[in-house]
Design an enzyme around this catalytic site. Structure first.
Site, short mmCIF file in Angstrom:
data_model
loop_
_atom_site.label_atom_id
_atom_site.label_comp_id
_atom_site.label_asym_id
_atom_site.label_seq_id
_atom_site.Cartn_x
_atom_site.Cartn_y
_atom_site.Cartn_z
N LYS A 157 8.03 41.88 -33.58
CA LYS A 157 7.93 40.38 -33.28
C LYS A 157 9.38 39.84 -33.70
CE LYS A 157 5.29 36.13 -34.89
NZ LYS A 157 4.59 35.76 -33.52
N THR A 158 10.05 39.76 -32.75
CA THR A 158 11.63 39.87 -32.70
C THR A 158 12.14 38.43 -32.23
OG1 THR A 158 11.84 42.20 -32.08
CG2 THR A 158 13.97 41.08 -32.03
#
Length: 303
Positions: A157-158
């Site tokens: 989850k960048t």
């Protein structure tokens, strides 16, 4: 935005308006950072609890590891800091945003700046609107595809990955739709701009699996709640036209919770109202997050 009073930043609380960073903060320029979205709910017994806190923060650490970032706090410290952020702000229900980012120092892609951590909490209602949850939303297949796992790390989850989602969301909203549905690079349904997708046809529930989706915590919750009711979920490739002819379609995510999709690309889905399985999962989800489901009370971390 409904501001709170305090933000946890690098191990201490600072006033909301003073939780600032330098304009040359590395993540601001290059997008290398990871984050989570978590909700806290007030239960029927009056107690508040953070929902699946440990699973969210495990994914935070997994995301950081994928990007090669070392978080300068133990995982338990971040769990405790999330709970304390809710307490200190006097919130009984809220959304939590832990963020891991590179601070200022050097510029350039190879810079090795300090890893910093922030945790904010604020009141946030239904992400796609209360009407969306009760009546369903209108969605559009995006011209922007969900990226391949060899292009960007799809299981993290960048921060930077969400440029892809923002482009898809803006495109959908500019066309009068409430959300985008994104295909993968092979043309199969992947997910929404910030949600996972489920479809129902003749009582069979399916959700996309594979390399291109983010493994959502709410997605996992719904798969397990469906299993509790004896409904098996098939994790397999889904085509866009399968959504057109589905009896029900709904999206899942911490922000959207369980939101029905009543239309895709101008085609009505089912009867254009939330179907029976969707409604069952909405009720089951609320039972879980508000402490009414004794089997899954271990999902709750009470304040």
């Amino acid at each position: 935005m409904d501001k709170s009073s305090w933000i946890w930043l690098d191990g201490k609380f600072v006033p909301w308006d003073e939780a600032n960073v330098h304009v040359l903060t590395h993540t601001l320029h290059y997008g290398l950072g990871v984050f989570e979205g978590i909700r806290c709910y007030r239960g029927d017994d009056g107690r508040s609890a953070v929902f699946r806190l440990r699973e969210h923060n495990r994914r935070l650490y997994d995301s950081a590891r994928i990007l090669g970032l070392t978080i300068p706090f133990a995982e338990r410290e971040i769990d405790d800091a999330c709970v304390e952020t809710v307490r200190k702000n006097g919130l009984d229900e809220c959304y939590l945003r832990p963020l891991v980012f590179l601070g200022d120092g050097e510029m350039g892609l190879a810079a090795e700046n300090p890893v910093r951590v922030a945790i904010a909490a604020w009141r946030w209602g239904a992400y796609l609107g209360a009407d969306g949850q009760t009546k369903g939303i209108r969605a559009k297949t995006s011209s922007f595809h969900r990226f391949h796992s060899n292009t960007l790390m799809s299981k993290a989850k960048t921060v930077g990955n969400y440029v892809n989602s923002i482009l898809a969301s803006h495109e959908a909203r500019s066309g009068g739709f409430q959300e985008a549905i994104m295909l993968d690079t092979e043309g199969f349904v992947a997910e929404g701009s910030g949600e996972n997708i489920f479809i129902v046809r003749d009582g069979v529930v399916k959700t996309p699996g594979g390399h291109s989706i983010l493994p959502g915590i709410t997605r996992d919750t719904i798969i397990r709640l469906l299993a509790d009711e004896g409904i098996t979920v098939l994790e397999e490739r889904i085509t866009r036209d399968e959504i057109y002819i589905a009896d029900e379609t709904f999206m899942t995510g911490t922000a959207v919770e369980i939101t029905p999709v009543r239309e895709l690309d101008g085609r009505a889905i089912g009867r254009e109202t939330p179907g029976p399985i969707t409604q069952r999962m909405q009720r089951a989800y609320l039972d879980a997050v508000r402490g009414r489901n004794a089997k899954h009370r271990d999902w709750l971390v009470y304040l």
